[in-house]
Design an enzyme around this catalytic site. Sequence first.
Site, PDB file in Angstrom:
ATOM      1  N   GLY A 215       0.817  -1.203   0.000  1.00 24.21           N
ATOM      2  CA  GLY A 215       0.000   0.000   0.000  1.00 24.21           C
ATOM      3  C   GLY A 215       0.853   1.255   0.000  1.00 24.21           C
ATOM      4  N   GLY A 217       2.334   4.746   1.608  1.00 21.45           N
ATOM      5  CA  GLY A 217       2.607   5.368   2.899  1.00 21.45           C
ATOM      6  C   GLY A 217       3.962   4.989   3.460  1.00 21.45           C
ATOM      7  N   GLY A 218       4.329   5.671   4.544  1.00 21.52           N
ATOM      8  CA  GLY A 218       5.639   5.499   5.141  1.00 21.52           C
ATOM      9  C   GLY A 218       5.886   4.106   5.684  1.00 21.52           C
ATOM     10  N   ILE A 219       4.880   3.517   6.346  1.00 26.64           N
ATOM     11  CA  ILE A 219       5.108   2.207   6.957  1.00 26.64           C
ATOM     12  C   ILE A 219       5.232   1.111   5.902  1.00 26.64           C
ATOM     13  CG2 ILE A 219       4.232   0.508   8.588  1.00 26.64           C
ATOM     14  CD1 ILE A 219       2.922   2.805  10.127  1.00 26.64           C
ATOM     15  N   GLU A 238      -1.705  -3.013  -6.357  1.00 29.79           N
ATOM     16  CA  GLU A 238      -2.432  -1.964  -7.068  1.00 29.79           C
ATOM     17  C   GLU A 238      -1.484  -0.827  -7.448  1.00 29.79           C
ATOM     18  OE1 GLU A 238      -5.532  -1.046  -4.301  1.00 29.79           O
ATOM     19  OE2 GLU A 238      -4.344   0.467  -3.270  1.00 29.79           O
ATOM     20  N   GLY A 336      -8.074   0.211  -1.996  1.00 30.84           N
ATOM     21  CA  GLY A 336      -7.938  -1.223  -2.212  1.00 30.84           C
ATOM     22  C   GLY A 336      -7.606  -2.012  -0.973  1.00 30.84           C
ATOM     23  N   LYS A 361      -0.724  12.401  17.616  1.00 23.40           N
ATOM     24  CA  LYS A 361      -0.662  13.716  18.270  1.00 23.40           C
ATOM     25  C   LYS A 361       0.345  13.739  19.411  1.00 23.40           C
ATOM     26  CE  LYS A 361      -5.159  15.505  16.899  1.00 23.40           C
ATOM     27  NZ  LYS A 361      -6.401  16.196  17.304  1.00 23.40           N
TER      28      LYS A 361
END
Length: 432
Positions: A215, A217-219, A238, A336, A361
Amino acid sequence: MSHQDDYLRRRIAAHDAISLLKDGDTIVVPTGSAEPPRLLDALSDRRRELRDVKVSQILPLRKAGYFDAETCEHVRHVAYFFGGASRAGGQAGWIDYVPAYFSELPQLIRNDLTPADAVFSLASPMDSHGYFALSLGADYTMAAVGKARAVVLETNPNVPFANGACHVHISQVAGVVESDEPVIEVGLPTIGPVQQAIGKHVAAMIPDGATLQIGYGGIPDAVVMQLTDKNDLGIHTEMLGDGIMTLVEAGVVTNRRKNYLPGKMIATFALGSKRLYRFMDRNPALEMHPVDFTNDPYLASRNDNLIAINSTMQVDLIGQCGSESLGFTPYSGTGGQADFVRSANRSNGGKAFIVLPSTAKGDTLSRIVPTLTAGTHVTTSKNDIDFVVTEYGVARLRGKSAKARAQALIAIANPKFRDELTEAAGRMRLVP
């Protein structure tokens, strides 16, 4: 008449392409880097000449001029997924949203459940056989090409000509606009110690020969960066990004051990650097397909050891994941994630990882919560969830009781929140 003659007859200026639209039309635009800047700028410039025109798209990257609350009765964005350009309008209510699994958008278009009167898309230059490649975003756009009254392509020599079911013939095209500016690039995100820790947990559970869905993103990218010691990985995903290209170049991804489409990387859209786009051009090891092929759980799960890695914002103690809203306030979309969680669950030896930092936060809020914040859109259900990973460890929930799930999730929460999570689980009768 030759293909080149057909091309010349259809070549128009971007502003003239807007004359192909009618009031009430819905224009389908592909994902991210495949959006056509000249066409969308022309649409923005002439938007006040139109009435009730919609632009349907996943993840716009450029904030075109039509992203304008004061002129949305002329041209209005309709999101399949919110991104930086569309999020504020969605939260304010003047950008609408269509909830749907990414894999099912082509079917919605083909069955007239969501309209597609026109297509505006970036494309490769035409080849000698009269074909263009929608290589950066085959996604739902190929289905829209089959339905639309007017298909307008913005051809650009910086767009790769990829293999796969992503080709449009000149005979299907109403207008061709030429451009040559660089395709938008998206670099790898910054990876901090929390992301690295989560990535290490996941990477340790990926066997040699696995097939990956990564997917955005950073992780997920942190996982990719820790796979350089693996062997014979495959790709059925995807999104194609620079992280996957790096693994190919390192010899880690060979696709040899895939038992569905061996030897081929499969994706539906690309988002990365100029180097990635060059890598895609006529690469025989890569195919770009519509999203109802790449994300179909039945097809994707034909890969043994399918590993799905996706991120979320919040997980509750029963295992529900809220990945697309903050309470009732929209943030992204379904995308997805659910498609590939279900795919990995069906796969022989498959694993579906939902990854998230334990807090938000500045460590003042736990992302593992007793119940999702009121109004939160559930993206991955409690019945589909498999592995949840934070920097504190891994909780496998699939097949576990509600009590066992709560205990496993509390164990990977930030230690400062474990006592209050345990107290809440007691009040909910999840634990004694």
